[in-house]
Motif scaffolding. Structure first.
Motif, PDB file in Angstrom:
ATOM      1  N   LEU A  82       1.050  -1.082  -0.032  1.00 14.33           N
ATOM      2  CA  LEU A  82       0.172  -0.021   0.040  1.00 14.33           C
ATOM      3  C   LEU A  82       0.884   1.239   0.041  1.00 14.33           C
ATOM      4  O   LEU A  82       1.726   1.455   1.109  1.00 14.33           O
ATOM      5  CB  LEU A  82      -0.967   0.324   1.031  1.00 14.33           C
ATOM      6  N   GLN A  83       1.039   2.062  -0.973  1.00 13.08           N
ATOM      7  CA  GLN A  83       1.535   3.085  -1.234  1.00 13.08           C
ATOM      8  C   GLN A  83       0.843   4.125  -1.712  1.00 13.08           C
ATOM      9  O   GLN A  83       0.141   3.884  -2.588  1.00 13.08           O
ATOM     10  CB  GLN A  83       2.828   2.868  -2.284  1.00 13.08           C
ATOM     11  N   PHE A  84       1.048   5.291  -1.118  1.00 21.55           N
ATOM     12  CA  PHE A  84       0.089   6.645  -1.457  1.00 21.55           C
ATOM     13  C   PHE A  84       1.254   7.610  -1.867  1.00 21.55           C
ATOM     14  O   PHE A  84       2.026   8.210  -0.932  1.00 21.55           O
ATOM     15  CB  PHE A  84      -0.672   6.931  -0.384  1.00 21.55           C
ATOM     16  N   LYS A  85       1.133   8.190  -3.136  1.00 22.76           N
ATOM     17  CA  LYS A  85       2.074   8.958  -3.589  1.00 22.76           C
ATOM     18  C   LYS A  85       2.129  10.468  -2.742  1.00 22.76           C
ATOM     19  O   LYS A  85       1.366  10.788  -2.519  1.00 22.76           O
ATOM     20  CB  LYS A  85       1.636   9.481  -5.001  1.00 22.76           C
ATOM     21  N   GLY A  86       3.376  10.665  -2.384  1.00 24.91           N
ATOM     22  CA  GLY A  86       3.714  11.762  -1.663  1.00 24.91           C
ATOM     23  C   GLY A  86       3.463  11.846   0.005  1.00 24.91           C
ATOM     24  O   GLY A  86       3.678  12.703   0.602  1.00 24.91           O
ATOM     25  N   PHE A  87       2.824  10.500   0.310  1.00 28.57           N
ATOM     26  CA  PHE A  87       3.049  10.055   1.710  1.00 28.57           C
ATOM     27  C   PHE A  87       3.930   9.396   2.374  1.00 28.57           C
ATOM     28  O   PHE A  87       4.393   8.439   1.498  1.00 28.57           O
ATOM     29  CB  PHE A  87       1.441   9.527   2.173  1.00 28.57           C
ATOM     30  N   GLU A  88       4.349   9.182   3.717  1.00 27.96           N
ATOM     31  CA  GLU A  88       5.072   8.753   4.160  1.00 27.96           C
ATOM     32  C   GLU A  88       4.281   7.911   5.121  1.00 27.96           C
ATOM     33  O   GLU A  88       3.691   8.288   5.979  1.00 27.96           O
ATOM     34  CB  GLU A  88       6.265   9.394   4.976  1.00 27.96           C
ATOM     35  N   LEU A  89       4.676   6.387   5.366  1.00 30.24           N
ATOM     36  CA  LEU A  89       3.824   5.765   6.252  1.00 30.24           C
ATOM     37  C   LEU A  89       4.491   5.868   7.762  1.00 30.24           C
ATOM     38  O   LEU A  89       5.622   5.947   7.973  1.00 30.24           O
ATOM     39  CB  LEU A  89       4.156   4.143   6.141  1.00 30.24           C
TER      40      LEU A  89
END
Length: 145
Positions: A82-89
C-alpha cells in the motif's frame, strides 16, 4: 461458587494498571515483535463446496497473489504493498509485505474445478469436494525378474 485458581490474569492486569497508573502493557506493544503476519480469512462450507474469503487490501495486480491447491491443502502467497504518492507511512495497522499461509481443508478438493476472484479487497476462492467415483481399478501385476 468456587473461583478458578488458574485464571488470576485479569486481576493481575488490573493491579499492574493501578500501580503504574494507566495502560502498562500497551506502552510496550511497539517494542514487542509481531510473530505472525496475518490477513483475515473466513472459511464457509456448503454440502460439497468450500468458499474461502481472504482479506487482501490494495492488490493492483493479480500476479501479486499465488494460489496452490493439493489434496486437502490450500496455500496462498501474496505481496501486499500500500503506497500513496507523496505520503510517508508513520503507523502501520494494515499488514504490508510478503504474506503466506497454508490452510488445511476439511476434505480433498478437485484441482480442476477451482474459481478465484478478487473484488473490493477480498479474494474469493471457490472449491469443490473431490468425490471418488467408486469404480474399481484393476492393477496390472508385472512379473519380476
Amino acid at each position: 461458587m468456587k473461583s478458578n485458581p488458574f485464571n488470576p490474569f485479569p486481576e493481575w492486569t488490573k493491579q499492574w494498571e493501578q500501580f503504574f497508573q494507566g495502560d502498562f502493557w500497551g506502552n510496550f506493544q511497539s517494542f514487542l515483535p509481531t510473530t505472525k503476519k496475518q490477513s483475515g480469512i473466513n472459511i464457509y462450507k456448503k454440502d460439497n463446496e468450500l468458499l474461502i474469503v481472504v482479506s487482501l487490501p490494495g492488490l493492483e495486480k493479480m500476479e501479486d497473489v499465488e494460489l496452490y491447491v493439493y489434496y486437502k491443502t490450500l496455500e496462498i502467497k501474496a505481496n501486499i504493498n500500500l503506497q500513496f504518492k507523496g505520503f510517508e507511512l508513520i503507523e502501520e495497522g494494515i499488514f504490508q509485505g510478503e504474506w503466506e499461509t497454508t490452510i488445511p481443508l476439511p476434505f480433498a478438493v478437485k484441482e480442476d474445478r477451482i474459481e478465484a476472484t478478487y473484488h473490493n479487497g477480498l479474494l474469493f476462492i471457490h472449491l469443490h469436494r473431490l468425490i471418488p467415483d467408486g469404480t474399481k481399478k484393476k492393477i496390472e501385476i508385472k512379473k519380476g525378474e
